[in-house]
Design a protein around this motif. Structure first.
Motif, short mmCIF file in Angstrom:
data_model
loop_
_atom_site.label_atom_id
_atom_site.label_comp_id
_atom_site.label_asym_id
_atom_site.label_seq_id
_atom_site.Cartn_x
_atom_site.Cartn_y
_atom_site.Cartn_z
N LYS A 476 2.47 -10.75 -8.75
CA LYS A 476 1.76 -10.44 -7.51
C LYS A 476 2.76 -9.98 -6.44
O LYS A 476 3.76 -10.65 -6.19
N ASP A 477 2.48 -8.84 -5.84
CA ASP A 477 3.28 -8.22 -4.78
C ASP A 477 4.63 -7.68 -5.27
O ASP A 477 5.39 -7.14 -4.47
N ARG A 504 -1.46 1.11 -10.56
CA ARG A 504 -1.97 -0.14 -9.98
C ARG A 504 -3.39 -0.39 -10.48
O ARG A 504 -4.18 0.55 -10.65
N ASP A 505 -3.74 -1.67 -10.68
CA ASP A 505 -5.12 -2.01 -11.02
C ASP A 505 -5.89 -2.30 -9.74
O ASP A 505 -5.36 -2.20 -8.63
N LYS A 506 -7.15 -2.67 -9.86
CA LYS A 506 -8.01 -2.88 -8.69
C LYS A 506 -7.53 -4.03 -7.83
O LYS A 506 -7.86 -4.13 -6.64
N ASP A 507 -6.73 -4.93 -8.39
CA ASP A 507 -6.20 -6.06 -7.63
C ASP A 507 -4.83 -5.76 -7.02
O ASP A 507 -4.23 -6.62 -6.38
N GLY A 508 -4.33 -4.54 -7.23
CA GLY A 508 -3.06 -4.15 -6.66
C GLY A 508 -1.86 -4.48 -7.53
O GLY A 508 -0.72 -4.20 -7.13
N ARG A 509 -2.07 -5.07 -8.71
CA ARG A 509 -0.95 -5.38 -9.61
C ARG A 509 -0.42 -4.10 -10.24
O ARG A 509 -1.18 -3.19 -10.58
#
Length: 550
Positions: A476-477, A504-509
């Motif tokens: 994450k991040d 990036r995926d929908k969660d920002g990963r």
């Protein structure tokens, strides 16, 4: 004003627009970057066969010769030369004979010099408009009248150095030049020393003794001199300068090829608008202080000027494996390098500039971030330094393509990036990776899968190397891992590179896949330990500064 359509340019070229509408078209084109781009595309198309579908009209041979000699007067006819200008001219003649009313109308305007504005004529005739890879900022500066034809050349030992055209903007100076032998063959092997001298005789480049070679762009060469690290602002730039170009080596020869070119900066300074900021300061929770100082808008570029300060507590020692080249190791050698650096930087940020409609007109992201996840727009890569250290403060110059006209904009800081130390170790048996992939998860929450090992032994001057396929998902991040190294079964350390393709995926990963390359590996390893000493995380920010170009 609504942007003009292509049909109106056709009518304008043919002299079929009412005078008031023609004048409005010209005035709009001077201020509208979108129309300037379209106009450039149109001019480019006239040198191709895009207009071949239009009806042909008879064009006398004498008229064609006159037209093309005007358009290509800066392109001398030579023999035995790469990218022959004679071939190009002949191709141009054939195209003109085929194209029809649109080109005939425009070329008539160019030849006669009637019913066409000075900016339009410069736009068509300038070499910066014709030469390959001259960027949009250079072309816009031409359209604003910041270009001058040069008729300077000098010949020594059968070699001619010829300066053809100069673009002088408040942010950069660019010159188109050529070097060729007595047979007209272009000479690419050359180097030059530049001097930038003011009216008091001061050479502003004396400290760094700047050397340039010029890069080949289409028919000629372009060398560019950024003024970022020379003058603090457009206002601080002298009105009059002299660009002195001294070729120091042409095909291994030294000789007398020195040219002095007067550069009038007053017009460029007058064409530059500046927005200064007072108390526009952002303090990140991690300790990075950013001051938005000013933004300059010139015909050739937009320059965002920032100061950054990092606390002493943000400095840590990073240890990296590197491939070093020096006189004792001309082929390179693996070494471990330790260096104290800040974990934060004014260069490791992401921001956007948006207009009143919320449209992004410029955007910058961290340097080195994989293009699959970096958000960049209208970034202009110019020569010279982009930052300078002055005590505890670092000055930054971020350059974008030109933003023209009166408008309300907003500077929006979105991310601050931070480097963190890491110490993962992934133990592998290379031969086993071709049978079964190995997956690991580390303390950052990132997962890595290693597969498909291959080793290429040394052959001739090529040293051996190993390649391993790596794919994974970062924690994450976490957005980037830029430095890798490996150790073999004997404890020897090797520098390694990973060039990933990231999404990036929908969660920002961040998900990535790429090849981990280990150069100069002299023998196939039996065991490998893969490590990375640091990684980069993103901190989301919402800091806005509105401003207006007047």
């Amino acid at each position: 004003m609504t942007c003009f359509m292509f049909n109106q340019w056709k009518l304008y070229a043919n002299g079929e627009l009412p005078p008031a509408e023609s004048k409005g078209l010209e005035q709009h084109a001077v201020e509208c970057p979108q129309c300037q781009i379209k106009l450039q595309e149109w001019v480019d198309y006239m040198l191709e066969e895009e207009f071949s579908a239009y009806p042909e009209v008879p064009v006398p041979d004498t008229f064609t010769d006159e037209v093309m000699s005007k358009l290509f007067e800066e392109v001398p006819v030579r023999t035995a030369r790469k990218r022959s200008s004679r071939t190009r001219r002949q191709r141009g003649w054939d195209i003109v004979k085929k194209t029809g009313l649109v080109v005939a109308g425009l070329t008539a305007l160019v030849v006669t010099g009637t019913a066409v504005s000075p900016t339009f004529a410069n736009y068509v005739n300038s070499l910066f408009q014709i030469e390959k890879d001259a960027d949009s900022g250079m072309k816009n500066a031409v359209n604003k009248g910041l270009v001058q034809k040069l008729e300077q050349k000098i010949t020594d030992q059968g070699i001619t150095f010829e300066a053809k055209e100069l673009m002088a903007d408040s942010m950069r100076i660019a010159i188109i030049f050529d070097m060729y032998d007595q047979n007209g063959k272009q000479i690419e092997d050359h180097s030059m020393k530049l001097q930038l001298i003011d009216s008091n005789g001061k050479d502003w480049l004396a400290e760094d003794g700047r050397e340039e070679s010029g890069s080949s762009h289409g028919q000629f060469f372009i060398t560019e001199l950024s003024l970022n690290d020379i003058f603090e602002s457009a206002e601080a730039t002298p009105d009059q300068l002299t660009l002195k170009i001294v070729p120091t080596d042409i095909e291994g020869k030294t000789g007398k090829w020195e040219l002095e070119i007067p550069v009038d900066m007053k017009k460029a300074k007058e064409a530059t608008k500046t927005v200064a900021f007072k108390d526009a300061v952002y303090q990140s929770p991690q300790g990075l202080e950013l001051k938005l100082k000013q933004i300059e808008f010139s015909p050739s570029a937009t320059r965002v000027m920032l100061d950054s300060t990092v606390p002493k507590s943000a400095y840590v020692e990073f240890e990296r494996a590197v491939l070093m080249y020096d006189k004792d190791h001309p082929e390179g050698v693996h070494i471990t390098n330790k260096k104290v650096e800040p974990t934060l930087s004014g260069g490791d940020i992401a921001y956007e500039i948006t207009n009143e409609k919320g449209e992004v007109v410029a955007a910058r992201d961290m340097f080195g971030l994989d293009k699959g996840i970096a958000k960049k727009k209208n970034v202009l890569y110019v020569s010279g330094l982009s930052s300078k250290q002055e005590g505890d403060i670092t000055k930054w110059w971020h350059t974008f393509g030109p933003l023209q006209g009166e408008q309300k904009l907003k500077f929006q800081l979105q991310k601050v990036y931070e480097n963190k130390l890491a110490s993962p170790k992934f133990d592998l048996i290379p031969e086993d990776l071709n049978k079964k992939a190995a997956t690991f998860k580390d303390e950052t929450g990132s997962s890595f899968t290693f597969s498909s090992f291959s080793w290429t032994p040394a052959s001739g001057e090529e040293k051996g190397k190993a390649v391993i396929i790596v794919e994974g998902t970062l924690g994450k991040d976490v957005v980037s891992i830029r430095y890798w190294y490996v150790k073999d079964e004997n404890g020897k350390t090797y520098y390694a590179t990973l060039n990933p393709e990231s999404t990036r995926d929908k969660d920002g990963r961040v998900h990535f896949k790429g090849e981990l390359v280990i150069p100069k590996l002299e023998q196939a390893p039996k065991r490998l330990t893969i490590c990375y000493p640091e990684y980069t995380v993103e901190h989301h920010v919402n800091w806005e500064v509105p401003f207006e170009i007047k």
